[in-house]
Design an enzyme around this catalytic site. Structure first.
Site, mmCIF file in Angstrom:
data_model
loop_
_atom_site.group_PDB
_atom_site.id
_atom_site.type_symbol
_atom_site.label_atom_id
_atom_site.label_comp_id
_atom_site.label_asym_id
_atom_site.label_seq_id
_atom_site.Cartn_x
_atom_site.Cartn_y
_atom_site.Cartn_z
ATOM 1 N N VAL A 504 46.454 40.118 41.170
ATOM 2 C CA VAL A 504 46.704 39.889 42.214
ATOM 3 C C VAL A 504 45.350 39.508 43.294
ATOM 4 C CG1 VAL A 504 47.465 42.787 42.500
ATOM 5 C CG2 VAL A 504 45.492 42.411 43.119
ATOM 6 N N GLU A 505 45.792 39.902 44.347
ATOM 7 C CA GLU A 505 44.917 38.395 45.797
ATOM 8 C C GLU A 505 44.254 36.823 44.618
ATOM 9 O OE1 GLU A 505 41.049 40.679 47.600
ATOM 10 O OE2 GLU A 505 42.758 41.646 48.018
ATOM 11 N N GLY A 506 45.262 36.350 44.083
ATOM 12 C CA GLY A 506 45.240 35.036 43.537
ATOM 13 C C GLY A 506 45.132 35.152 41.772
#
Length: 858
Positions: A504-506
């Site tokens: 997540v988040e990249g």
């Protein structure tokens, strides 16, 4: 011979002088003056051949011309600028906005090749305020006490209603919201410490609390919302009456925000019985944390205005808006099941959802600025929630593994005494120390006003990856104890959760391959961004002047890094400046060395590969690894200073820095091995590794010192696991393990007496419990000592025990097809949407949790 000595003297004088000038970055005018004076003396007193002397004066003439600003601009810089403009790599709007997000901090110093340690050391040590400490010791501690991770994960599939109510009542969702709106207004450091403590107890709880305090509606409103939007939403978000989520990821777009297919079209429509200009939205999102229970949905979409109702632009691009989930056409409620960790996460979609224009965060003026908003906030948020979660989980792992391997015996020895187990324990402790340092120092910098975009990517990638390594090692040293799921297993669920933070988040592969160095090379390099902006300046003459200044500064910088890299490698950096005379001095010097080598490699990579470096992902990733290792090593040294240089922690500091700098060396070596321009690679190797690869990973003896720190109770063990929930109470495995560890140390003399009796044949039993009985009968130990040992032995046995279940415990209600149906629910009417808001007393999540594990009982 005398002429040879004289010639050698002059050679060393010129070579040493040139290296000195370049090493210390003496400016061009001063360097030219010194060179001219030296040449004048050499011409009179030296005995060099005429051609050699002519060559030297020719080089000096070039230096003189370089000082003639107008001349060099016309004869050299103008044609160089024209060529540079043809070489510029293409850059999308999303890349440009990501590049310009945040600020340049210590990462910029590492890119310089000559880091100014005073800049880092001048930052104050992060500290909790009295109010923040009281929250950590009070509500946060109590919330941890309320959490039963087995019950949450396998019985309910959700946190119980009273836990949700407690979270709302004590404003856990409002740590970043100012007090004037009813929030707690905590520092970034306090935010990180709360998340770490919760993560040491339950990933479900830390994820639930972390998301609203990271990239979400509250953060977006605080930075970009109108006053009307802030006053409308923030009090409800602070009280917990509103539950937020933010929807970015689309099924086909993933991490590529530019590929979003979710759309919003400006048009006329009916709202509250009146015709207004608004937006008709259609979206399909997935992986959205808190979406199933959210009351307000932050939404990223592409906005278009074909009829030019709000301006002359057809396509505005990515825009962010806040949508109440009770709005007709909004679909939420269904859940994903992320690796059995049941934090609320699921899809959301909308079909022809019409909303007013003032639902855009910041109003119409912020139309098309959504991606810029997101990347600017990610430059801060990405450094807190996920790294802190990994940090807290790793502290729990260190605390448990250190105690468990001391009380778990094999072949009449604690398994911590075995070198193979010790090697894993050293990694667990060392990696945890690195994460502690990175989170503490970076969150402290954020509280001082920094918005460290590149360090936030470094922390996101490396803390979650180190967390995964810690989880793997913790599983290994626990063996079967960690494999058998059940209420007694305090390791397995953390292990299962680690891949979630990776994605997540990249996603981590993307972050390492494209973001850390890709963003850092442009953003943090002292001159590249200046050159780029100058080349793109529409005022050609102004651009020429700025490009000229940046270019010649860049040339001097490159020459300096050649000299610094070579000299520091040749001398093992023993003469480079360190900010402090401490036992850690050599580590500062080693970072100085690799900073120069990294800067040199970066310059030559960009010079020879140009725009192609962008697609050479493995080369970019390796350079990113070097930058990351230096940054993390720097935070380790700063963290050590912030904690008052505790002598007991020196083995952890040395293990951490040695591990990181060895990785930097190996990644530079791998970079050079795979660099496509082989002559350039050979040239760089001569300056970066003139004596070969001379840095070594931590020695075995150092690893054993680290193992001693976490397998014995003491200040160093407590400092390492400072944020973990270690309260001694039933149902708290860390507290019970610590109690057993202390009892092991208390009764070590008695155990030694039993072992000696066994050797002498006074007792014959192999099993510890039987040895106690025999030793008591033989009066080797007293009755009171035997009673104490039996109590201790029972405590250890309970901690070593695993769960088992009746045969029918694993039955599931309903069919797999029914449970996993992807058919969306019908679009709700306004009446139905209002009715479907989740009740915490009997949530849909809780009901699905029963289907997942209602019959599993220990």
């Amino acid at each position: 011979m005398s002429s040879f000595i004289v010639g050698l003297f002059w050679f060393l004088l010129f070579a040493g002088g040139g290296i000195y000038l370049a090493y210390n970055r003496i400016n061009l005018l001063a360097s030219t003056s010194v060179t001219g004076a030296a040449l004048f003396v050499y011409s009179i007193f030296g005995s060099a051949p005429f051609l050699w002397l002519l060559l030297l004066w020719g080089l000096f003439a070039l230096m003189v011309m370089a000082n003639m600003t107008e001349f060099r601009r016309e004869k050299f810089t103008r044609p160089a600028l024209a060529m540079y403009r043809t070489m510029l790599p293409s850059m999308s709007d999303t890349e440009r906005e990501a590049l310009e997000a945040g600020s340049v901090w210590w990462d910029g110093e590492l890119f310089s090749g000559m880091p100014d340690w005073e800049r880092l050391m001048s930052f104050p040590a992060p500290k909790l305020s009295g109010e923040e400490q009281a929250f950590l010791d009070g509500p946060c501690e109590e919330l941890c006490r309320m959490l039963d991770d087995w019950d949450i994960a396998f019985q309910r599939g959700d946190m119980p209603a009273h836990v949700w109510d407690y979270i709302k009542k004590h404003r856990f969702f409002a740590m970043i919201i100012p007090k004037k709106y009813g929030g707690l207004e905590f520092s970034a450091y306090a935010n990180a410490m709360v998340i770490a403590k919760l993560a040491s107890r339950s990933t479900t709880a830390s994820s639930t609390v972390g998301v609203p305090n990271s990239l979400g509606p509250a953060e977006l409103l605080l930075h970009y919302g109108t006053e009307e939007q802030k006053n409308h939403y923030l009090p409800g978000l602070a009280s917990g009456d509103e539950i937020p989520c933010f929807a970015l990821t689309s099924p086909q777009a993933g991490s590529d925000a530019a590929a979003l297919i979710d759309s919003g079209v400006v048009c006329k429509g009916t709202w509250d019985g009146k015709e207004i200009t608004g937006i008709r939205l259609n979206w399909d999102k997935r992986y959205i944390t808190l979406a199933p229970v959210a009351t307000v949905l932050g939404l990223a979409f592409k906005l278009s205005d074909p009829d030019h109702l709000i301006g002359d632009v057809d396509d505005y691009g990515i825009t962010a808006a806040l949508i109440p989930t009770s709005t007709p056409g909004v679909i939420v409620g269904r859940r994903h099941y992320p690796l059995t960790i049941p934090f609320q996460n699921g899809p959301t979609s909308g079909k022809d959802v019409f909303v007013p224009l003032d639902y855009i965060i910041g109003g119409v003026e912020m139309a098309g600025k959504g991606w810029k908003m997101l990347v600017e906030l990610l430059s801060v948020g990405r450094a807190i929630t996920l790294p802190s979660t990994a940090c807290g989980g790793s502290q729990a792992a260190s605390y448990s593994a250190g105690a468990y391997t001391r009380i778990r015996r094999q072949f009449n020895l604690p398994i911590a005494k075995f070198d193979g187990v010790g090697e894993a324990l050293a990694r667990i402790a060392g990696h945890t120390y690195i994460m502690n340092a990175a989170v503490s120092v970076t969150s402290g910098a954020i509280d001082q006003g920094e918005k460290p975009a590149v360090p936030s990517a470094i922390l996101k990638y490396h803390c979650t990856e180190l967390g995964r390594k810690v989880a793997n090692d913790t599983m290994d040293v626990h063996g079967g104890k960690a494999i058998m799921l059940g209420p007694k297993n305090y390791v397995g669920r953390g292990y299962m959760a680690t891949p979630i933070a990776i994605t997540v988040e990249g996603a981590n592969i993307l972050t390492r391959s494209l973001i850390i160095f890709g963003q850092g090379a442009m953003r943090c390099h002292p001159f590249v961004l200046r050159e780029l902006h100058a080349a793109q300046d529409p005022n050609r003459e102004k651009g020429l002047i700025e490009f000229d200044d940046a270019l010649f500064s860049h040339i001097g910088y490159a020459i300096s890094n050649l000299a610094r890299s070579f000299f520091l490698a040749l001398t093992f950096a023993r003469f480079s400046r360190a900010p402090l005379i401490t036992p850690a001095k050599r580590f500062y010097q080693n970072i100085n060395r690799y900073s120069a080598a990294f800067a040199l490699a970066t310059d030559f990579a960009m010079l020879t590969l140009g725009g192609k470096l962008k697609i050479k992902e493995l080369l970019s990733a390796r350079l990113g690894d070097v930058l990351s290792s230096m940054y993390l090593a720097s935070t380790v040294l700063k963290h050590f200073e912030n904690q008052g240089r505790p002598t007991a922690d020196l083995p952890l500091v040395e293990w951490s820095v040695r591990t990181l700098m060895y990785q930097a060396q190996e990644q530079l070596h791998s970079f050079l091995r795979n660099f496509p321009n082989r002559p350039v690679a050979f040239f760089l190797r001569c300056f970066i590794f003139p004596r070969g690869r001379t840095y070594f990973s931590p020695a075995d003896e150092l690893g054993r010192q680290v193992v001693d720190l976490i397998t014995h109770s003491g200040e160093a063990r407590e400092r390492l696991c400072q944020q973990a929930y270690t309260t001694l109470e039933p149902g708290s495995p860390l507290g019970l393990l610590q109690e057993a560890l202390e009892l092991t140390e208390k009764y070590e003399t008695l155990e030694t007496r039993l072992r000696q009796a066994r050797k002498e044949g006074l007792i014959s039993a192999d099993y510890f419990g039987y040895q106690i009985d025999e030793a008591e009968r033989a009066e080797i130990i007293s009755k009171s000592e035997a009673a104490e040992l039996r109590i201790y032995h029972e405590k250890v046995l309970r901690l070593l025990a695993v769960d088992d279940f009746p045969p029918d415990a694993f039955k599931r209600l309903g069919s797999v097809e029914e449970a996993s149906s992807a058919t969306p629910a019908p679009a709700p009417t306004a009446k139905r949407a209002a009715a479907k808001k989740p009740s915490r007393k009997k949530s849909a999540a809780g009901q699905s949790g029963k289907a997942l594990g209602q019959n599993i009982n220990s």
